[in-house]
Motif scaffolding. Structure first.
Motif, PDB file in Angstrom:
ATOM      1  N   TYR A  49       0.823  -1.215   0.000  1.00 26.18           N
ATOM      2  CA  TYR A  49       0.000   0.000   0.000  1.00 26.18           C
ATOM      3  C   TYR A  49       0.854   1.262   0.000  1.00 26.18           C
ATOM      4  O   TYR A  49       0.548   2.225  -0.699  1.00 26.18           O
ATOM      5  N   GLU A  50       1.919   1.264   0.787  1.00 20.44           N
ATOM      6  CA  GLU A  50       2.800   2.435   0.838  1.00 20.44           C
ATOM      7  C   GLU A  50       3.499   2.656  -0.509  1.00 20.44           C
ATOM      8  O   GLU A  50       3.646   3.801  -0.957  1.00 20.44           O
ATOM      9  N   THR A  51       3.905   1.567  -1.142  1.00 21.79           N
ATOM     10  CA  THR A  51       4.526   1.675  -2.463  1.00 21.79           C
ATOM     11  C   THR A  51       3.529   2.214  -3.473  1.00 21.79           C
ATOM     12  O   THR A  51       3.840   3.119  -4.265  1.00 21.79           O
ATOM     13  N   TRP A  52       2.321   1.688  -3.450  1.00 22.67           N
ATOM     14  CA  TRP A  52       1.270   2.134  -4.369  1.00 22.67           C
ATOM     15  C   TRP A  52       0.962   3.611  -4.165  1.00 22.67           C
ATOM     16  O   TRP A  52       0.855   4.377  -5.129  1.00 22.67           O
ATOM     17  N   ASP A  53       0.840   4.037  -2.903  1.00 25.38           N
ATOM     18  CA  ASP A  53       0.566   5.450  -2.617  1.00 25.38           C
ATOM     19  C   ASP A  53       1.697   6.343  -3.140  1.00 25.38           C
ATOM     20  O   ASP A  53       1.436   7.406  -3.715  1.00 25.38           O
ATOM     21  N   GLU A  58       3.640  10.259  -7.347  1.00 30.69           N
ATOM     22  CA  GLU A  58       4.606  10.621  -8.390  1.00 30.69           C
ATOM     23  C   GLU A  58       4.011  10.549  -9.793  1.00 30.69           C
ATOM     24  O   GLU A  58       4.703  10.779 -10.783  1.00 30.69           O
ATOM     25  N   GLY A  59       2.738  10.188  -9.884  1.00 26.36           N
ATOM     26  CA  GLY A  59       2.077  10.139 -11.183  1.00 26.36           C
ATOM     27  C   GLY A  59       2.336   8.865 -11.964  1.00 26.36           C
ATOM     28  O   GLY A  59       2.081   8.817 -13.161  1.00 26.36           O
ATOM     29  N   VAL A  60       2.818   7.836 -11.293  1.00 30.65           N
ATOM     30  CA  VAL A  60       3.100   6.560 -11.957  1.00 30.65           C
ATOM     31  C   VAL A  60       1.822   5.726 -11.978  1.00 30.65           C
ATOM     32  O   VAL A  60       1.224   5.466 -10.934  1.00 30.65           O
ATOM     33  N   GLU A  61       1.408   5.332 -13.164  1.00 33.58           N
ATOM     34  CA  GLU A  61       0.231   4.480 -13.334  1.00 33.58           C
ATOM     35  C   GLU A  61       0.692   3.070 -13.674  1.00 33.58           C
ATOM     36  O   GLU A  61       1.544   2.895 -14.542  1.00 33.58           O
ATOM     37  N   ASP A  62       0.151   2.078 -12.995  1.00 30.22           N
ATOM     38  CA  ASP A  62       0.530   0.686 -13.243  1.00 30.22           C
ATOM     39  C   ASP A  62      -0.712  -0.178 -13.015  1.00 30.22           C
ATOM     40  O   ASP A  62      -1.126  -0.399 -11.872  1.00 30.22           O
TER      41      ASP A  62
END
Length: 75
Positions: A49-53, A58-62
């Protein structure tokens, strides 16, 4: 971050040749493992969750990461 600034960082590396490396798993199985996993640095789900947040800030979509986060939250 300027080049003269020091930043504390923590990273995990994966060794695909390690006997405990599972390779590719179906999404549901990944989610079960992540939801249940806990180590000396805390719960695997919290790290996810912390990585996803951080990625989203940073505007990274995955799309794959998004699906994994959703699947873990459903566990």
């Amino acid at each position: 971050v300027c080049s003269s600034d020091l930043v504390a960082a923590f990273a995990f590396a994966i060794d695909p040749t390690h006997p405990m490396h599972t390779g590719s798993l179906p999404l549901a199985e990944q989610a079960r493992y992540i939801a249940a996993a806990r180590g000396k640095f805390g719960a695997c789900a919290d790290y996810l969750y912390e990585t996803w947040d951080a990625m989203r800030r940073e505007g990274v979509e995955d799309a794959e990461m998004c699906a994994l986060v959703d699947a873990v939250r459903l566990q």
